[in-house]
Design a protein around this motif. Structure first.
Motif, PDB file in Angstrom:
ATOM      1  N   THR A  81     -12.354   1.076   1.484  1.00 40.46           N
ATOM      2  CA  THR A  81     -11.537   1.980   0.662  1.00 40.46           C
ATOM      3  C   THR A  81     -11.864   3.448   0.908  1.00 40.46           C
ATOM      4  O   THR A  81     -11.469   4.313   0.126  1.00 40.46           O
ATOM      5  CB  THR A  81     -11.708   1.654  -0.836  1.00 40.46           C
ATOM      6  N   LYS A  96      -5.060   3.019   5.322  1.00 40.67           N
ATOM      7  CA  LYS A  96      -4.102   1.971   4.991  1.00 40.67           C
ATOM      8  C   LYS A  96      -3.664   1.215   6.244  1.00 40.67           C
ATOM      9  O   LYS A  96      -3.529  -0.018   6.226  1.00 40.67           O
ATOM     10  CB  LYS A  96      -2.879   2.578   4.298  1.00 40.67           C
ATOM     11  N   LEU A 105      -6.380  -1.166   7.132  1.00 41.62           N
ATOM     12  CA  LEU A 105      -6.374  -2.328   6.240  1.00 41.62           C
ATOM     13  C   LEU A 105      -5.247  -3.285   6.597  1.00 41.62           C
ATOM     14  O   LEU A 105      -5.436  -4.513   6.614  1.00 41.62           O
ATOM     15  CB  LEU A 105      -6.226  -1.866   4.787  1.00 41.62           C
ATOM     16  N   GLN A 150      -7.379   2.114  -4.421  1.00 39.62           N
ATOM     17  CA  GLN A 150      -8.637   1.365  -4.525  1.00 39.62           C
ATOM     18  C   GLN A 150      -8.458   0.157  -5.427  1.00 39.62           C
ATOM     19  O   GLN A 150      -8.946  -0.943  -5.120  1.00 39.62           O
ATOM     20  CB  GLN A 150      -9.746   2.274  -5.054  1.00 39.62           C
ATOM     21  N   PHE A 202      -6.516  -2.428  -3.634  1.00 42.55           N
ATOM     22  CA  PHE A 202      -7.372  -3.130  -2.668  1.00 42.55           C
ATOM     23  C   PHE A 202      -8.190  -4.199  -3.370  1.00 42.55           C
ATOM     24  O   PHE A 202      -8.313  -5.326  -2.869  1.00 42.55           O
ATOM     25  CB  PHE A 202      -8.303  -2.138  -1.965  1.00 42.55           C
ATOM     26  N   PHE A 257       0.812  -1.219   0.000  1.00 39.44           N
ATOM     27  CA  PHE A 257       0.000   0.000   0.000  1.00 39.44           C
ATOM     28  C   PHE A 257       0.853   1.280   0.000  1.00 39.44           C
ATOM     29  O   PHE A 257       0.317   2.380   0.157  1.00 39.44           O
ATOM     30  CB  PHE A 257      -0.940   0.006   1.207  1.00 39.44           C
TER      31      PHE A 257
END
Length: 296
Positions: free
Chosen positions: A157, A137, A140, A165, A168, A119
Motif C-alpha cells: 500500500t 495500483k 497491485l 488502503q 486493499f 481501485f
C-alpha cells in the motif's frame, strides 16, 4: 507441505547489513505479515524467495522448489508485487498491464478490468504522468490479476491514500476467504492486524519473533478507565487486587490481561459515574520488538 520454507537464510553484505540465519515457514491458506524497521532485510528476503539472488548460506523453497534453480516453474505460481515496481514509462497503464498479461500467459482480461474499476484507476494515462499512488495500483493489478494461489507483496500500500488502503485490506480479506496463501511485508500495523494470521518480525537481519495475531489479541492488555462519584469510593476500590493507576481523586485506570470477569464481579459492589475501555491496537505489542528503532 509448507508453501514457503526459509531455513537459516543468510546474506552478509558486511557492516552488519543483510539477513542472518533467518528461518520461518508459511502454510497453505495462511496470511503471514513480514515486519521490521527500514533496512531490516525484508526486501532482501523476498528477492531471494523470488529467485533473484543467491544466498551465502541456508535455503528457501516455494512449493518444495528452489526459486533460483527452478525460477520459471516457481514464478508462474506467484502473484508478485516488488517494493519498487519497474515500469515502462513510454507505455500507458493499459499497455503495461497487457504486456504483463502476455508475459504471464493470461488470456482473459476480465480480472484486470475488475481490478482497475475496484481501485478506481484510469489505465489509459501515460505511466510517466502517473502519481506514485496510481503506479502502485498498476503494480497491485498486475499481482492480483493472475489469480494465483500464492501472493508475495512487498509494501503493497505504499503511496496509496487511506481509502485505497482500506480497499486493499478488503481485497486481502477476500483472497483469504478463497484460501490464497499470502506473504506481505508492511509498515502499516492496522493492515497487518486486520489481515494476517501470524507475523514474522525481523530486526537488523535477524529473527526476533514469530507471533500469532489471534493469541496476541487475546493476551492484549485492556485498560478500563473507572470514574467514581467521590474520593471515598475511589479510595475504597484501591485495595482491590488489580493493576491500578490513580489518575486523580475520583478516576482510576485498571489494566487487565485476559479474562475481565473478575473485574466485572468486583465492580458490582461499587457505584460508578462512568467506565470507559481505552481503544487498544496491537501497535504496542509489535513496537516493543523494535526497541530503539522507531522508524517501522
Amino acid at each position: 507441505m509448507n508453501i514457503i520454507e526459509v531455513k537459516q537464510l543468510t546474506v552478509d553484505y558486511g557492516d552488519d547489513r543483510g539477513i542472518f540465519d533467518l528461518t520461518f515457514h508459511l502454510k497453505k491458506g495462511e496470511v503471514l505479515g513480514f515486519l521490521g524497521p527500514n533496512g531490516a532485510g525484508k526486501t532482501t528476503t523476498i528477492r531471494h524467495l523470488m529467485g533473484f539472488s543467491r544466498p551465502d548460506k541456508g535455503s528457501c523453497h516455494i512449493l518444495g522448489k528452489d526459486p533460483m534453480k527452478e525460477a520459471r516453474s516457481v514464478q508462474k505460481h506467484i502473484g508478485y508485487l516488488p517494493g519498487e515496481p519497474a515500469f515502462m514509462n513510454n507505455m500507458d497503464g493499459l499497455e503495461f498491464i497487457q504486456f504483463i498479461s502476455e508475459m504471464k500467459g493470461i488470456k482473459n482480461s476480465n480480472r484486470s478490468k475488475e481490478l482497475c474499476a475496484y481501485f478506481e484507476l484510469n489505465p489509459n494515462l501515460k505511466i510517466k504522468k502517473m502519481s506514485k499512488g496510481m503506479k502502485q495500483k498498476i503494480g497491485l493489478i498486475c499481482a492480483f490479476m493472475q489469480e494465483s494461489d500464492l501472493l508475495i507483496l512487498d509494501e503493497p500500500t505504499s503511496g496509496l491514500d487511506p481509502l485505497m488502503q482500506k480497499k486493499f485490506i478488503k481485497l486481502i480479506q477476500e483472497e483469504k476467504k478463497k484460501g490464497t496463501t499470502i506473504l506481505m511485508s508492511s509498515h502499516l500495523l492496522e493492515e497487518i492486524e486486520r489481515t494476517c494470521d501470524r507475523v514474522v518480525i525481523i530486526k537488523k537481519g535477524k529473527l526476533v519473533a514469530i507471533e500469532n495475531i489471534k493469541i496476541l489479541k487475546e493476551n492484549q492488555n485492556k485498560i478500563f478507565v473507572l470514574t467514581f462519584f467521590n474520593h471515598e469510593t475511589a479510595e475504597k476500590f484501591m485495595i482491590e487486587p488489580f493493576e491500578l493507576k490513580v489518575m486523580n481523586q475520583t478516576q482510576i485506570n485498571v489494566t487487565i490481561q485476559g479474562d475481565i470477569n473478575p473485574l466485572i464481579k468486583v465492580l458490582a459492589n461499587y457505584s460508578l459515574a462512568n467506565m470507559e475501555l481505552k481503544a487498544q491496537t496491537l501497535e504496542n505489542s509489535f513496537m516493543h520488538f523494535y526497541g530503539e528503532d522507531s522508524n517501522v
